[in-house]
Design a protein around this motif. Structure first.
Motif, PDB file in Angstrom:
ATOM      1  N   PRO A 179     -10.734  -4.946   0.411  1.00  0.00           N
ATOM      2  CA  PRO A 179     -10.757  -4.234   1.689  1.00  0.00           C
ATOM      3  C   PRO A 179     -11.205  -5.175   2.792  1.00  0.00           C
ATOM      4  O   PRO A 179     -12.043  -6.051   2.568  1.00  0.00           O
TER       5      PRO A 179
ATOM      6  N   SER B 110      -5.615  -7.071  -2.959  1.00  0.00           N
ATOM      7  CA  SER B 110      -6.446  -7.684  -1.923  1.00  0.00           C
ATOM      8  C   SER B 110      -7.711  -6.873  -1.709  1.00  0.00           C
ATOM      9  O   SER B 110      -7.716  -5.644  -1.879  1.00  0.00           O
TER      10      SER B 110
ATOM     11  N   THR C 260      -4.292  -2.795  -1.262  1.00  0.00           N
ATOM     12  CA  THR C 260      -5.656  -3.054  -0.824  1.00  0.00           C
ATOM     13  C   THR C 260      -6.596  -2.272  -1.736  1.00  0.00           C
ATOM     14  O   THR C 260      -6.466  -1.051  -1.865  1.00  0.00           O
TER      15      THR C 260
ATOM     16  N   ASP D  61       0.841  -1.202   0.000  1.00  0.00           N
ATOM     17  CA  ASP D  61       0.000   0.000   0.000  1.00  0.00           C
ATOM     18  C   ASP D  61       0.873   1.247   0.000  1.00  0.00           C
ATOM     19  O   ASP D  61       0.583   2.227   0.696  1.00  0.00           O
TER      20      ASP D  61
END
Length: 449
Positions: free
Chosen positions: A226, A224, A190, A154
């Motif tokens: 949340p 991925s 994410t 991230d």
């Protein structure tokens, strides 16, 4: 009464000396300014260091306005640190901070950048971040020639930054001095596209595959969903609430939220570059004067490419070149019927016999070529729509009989899972092979995908 053992060489009546506790080898330090504290002598054995931003947002910009002081990195910082994690620096760092930090850690072998802006908000911070990455990648004699592991979780940057990292890695490969240094690359995000249609445009997916070099044995380019469970503080796994989940005052909105992920499409330039890197052509095509492009990994043992959508033909090509894979995670285009399932299983059969674990993220065919705005509504459907979608994908998930058949070609395979865009309402399947060879598992309940 205390019994005395004559075989003992010390007096049992004497108060025993306290046992020496092992010195810690890892530490986490919250920073309210860009000034590292002095390290005590017992920290000399540290191998892992995590620096976490605890800077007030009202003060952050002011701290970035000037160059970091020459003593910002304490001289007492242990030089033996091999793993560094920097997390939650949302606006980056003041100029020279990162460069000085790298110079103070000559034995660095693993670097993790988590949930922040890598190259900051100014040209000076961007230059400093570039030099920091360059110095850690190149390394020196103390760490054997640069990083072994790079984790970007991230972590965002401006256009061109990842391409610059790729150029450095390619130069190291061509020089031959540190070609064997980098072993693991992880770039993970994410998904926030449900509330931010421009989310993927800030990921720079067309540059990320440029960081794939021959020495790598593990690559994770992951997208991925949340997290479903949000913390009361408004943060989950270090990330703030998705704006789609809160009202104007920042309070969680009850009820069904958009689910799942939307990877880069198969038509994205980054997807083509990824396939090219993982299926290298080492010869110069006829009629071209330039040499072949720098190849990607030659002997991957682990590949996670869920950030990009692959066609089954592209996945088959990758499996044909990466013949040492033990772990595979991939986003692939899927249909909804029995022939579509057979195509998927036949593609997996072409993998190396060493394959042990497979995770497939199915991307429905109808999503190909659909605009990002409309695709963001994937999880925002009525219950009837979700039930219809679940039944529609039922036939594409492998059964226990399918897994037994797959084991005949892939004897080491012991885990197989598959979902549709990581959205629980679309169903999923998970299989695990028992010691006796029997496959157990099946459909996964909603909320456990």
């Amino acid at each position: 009464m205390t019994e005395i053992d004559p075989r003992q060489s010390v007096d049992p009546l004497q108060t025993p000396k306290p046992l020496k506790r092992p010195l810690p080898n890892a530490a986490q330090i919250p920073l309210r300014t860009f000034q590292l504290p002095n390290f005590p002598p017992e920290a000399a054995h540290l191998k892992e260091l995590t620096l976490t931003s605890d800077i007030k947002q009202s003060e952050y910009s002011d701290l970035l306005a000037s160059t970091a002081s020459s003593d910002a990195i304490s001289k007492s910082i242990p030089e033996g640190i091999e793993s560094l994690t920097l997390e939650l620096f949302s606006l980056g760092y003041p100029a020279s901070f990162l460069t000085n930090l790298a110079q103070s850690l000559p034995n660095l072998k693993a670097l993790t950048l988590y949930s922040h802006l890598i190259d900051g908000i100014s040209d000076a911070s961007r230059k400093d971040a570039g030099e920091f990455i360059f110095n850690t990648l190149v390394g020196n004699g103390n760490n054997g020639g640069g990083l072994r592991e790079l984790h970007l979780l991230d972590a965002f940057c401006r256009k061109g930054f990842y391409a610059g990292v790729g150029e450095t890695l390619e130069d190291l490969y061509l020089d031959g001095e540190a070609a064997s240094a980098m072993l693991l690359l992880e770039v993970s995000y994410t998904y926030r596209g449900h509330s931010d249609p421009g989310f993927l445009s800030r990921v720079h997916g067309d540059e990320i595959p440029l960081m794939l070099v021959p020495s790598l044995i593990a690559v994770s380019l992951r997208l991925s969903p949340p997290p479903l469970d949000q913390a009361a503080s408004g943060f989950s796994n270090g990330l703030p609430y998705d704006p789609a989940d809160v009202d104007a005052e920042g309070n969680p909105i009850p009820g069904q939220k958009p689910q799942g992920i939307i990877p880069f499409p198969s038509t994205h330039p980054g997807t083509a570059l990824l396939v090219e890197k993982l299926t290298p052509t080492l010869e110069t095509p006829e009629g071209e004067t330039e040499g072949p492009p720098i190849p990607g990994p030659q002997a991957l043992k682990m590949l996670d490419s869920t950030l990009y959508t692959l066609t089954l033909d592209e996945l088959s090509r990758i499996l044909g070149h990466q013949t040492h894979l033990a772990v595979l995670n991939a986003s692939v285009i899927v249909g909804k019927n029995e022939p579509a399932k057979k195509s998927i299983l036949n593609t997996i059969r072409s993998a190396s016999p060493a394959l042990e674990t497979v995770e497939l993220v199915g991307v429905p065919e109808e999503f190909i070529g659909v605009s990002s705005t409309s695709r963001n509504t994937i999880g925002d459907r009525t219950d009837n729509d979700q039930e219809s979608s679940l039944s529609a994908f039922h036939e594409v998930f492998p059964t226990a009989a399918d897994m037994a058949s797959l084991s005949e070609t892939l004897p080491q395979l012991d885990s197989f899972s598959m979902n549709i865009l990581c959205a629980p309402k679309f169903g999923a399947v998970s299989w695990n092979k028992q010691p006796g060879g029997e496959w157990t598992g099946g459909f996964v309940a909603d909320g456990q995908v």
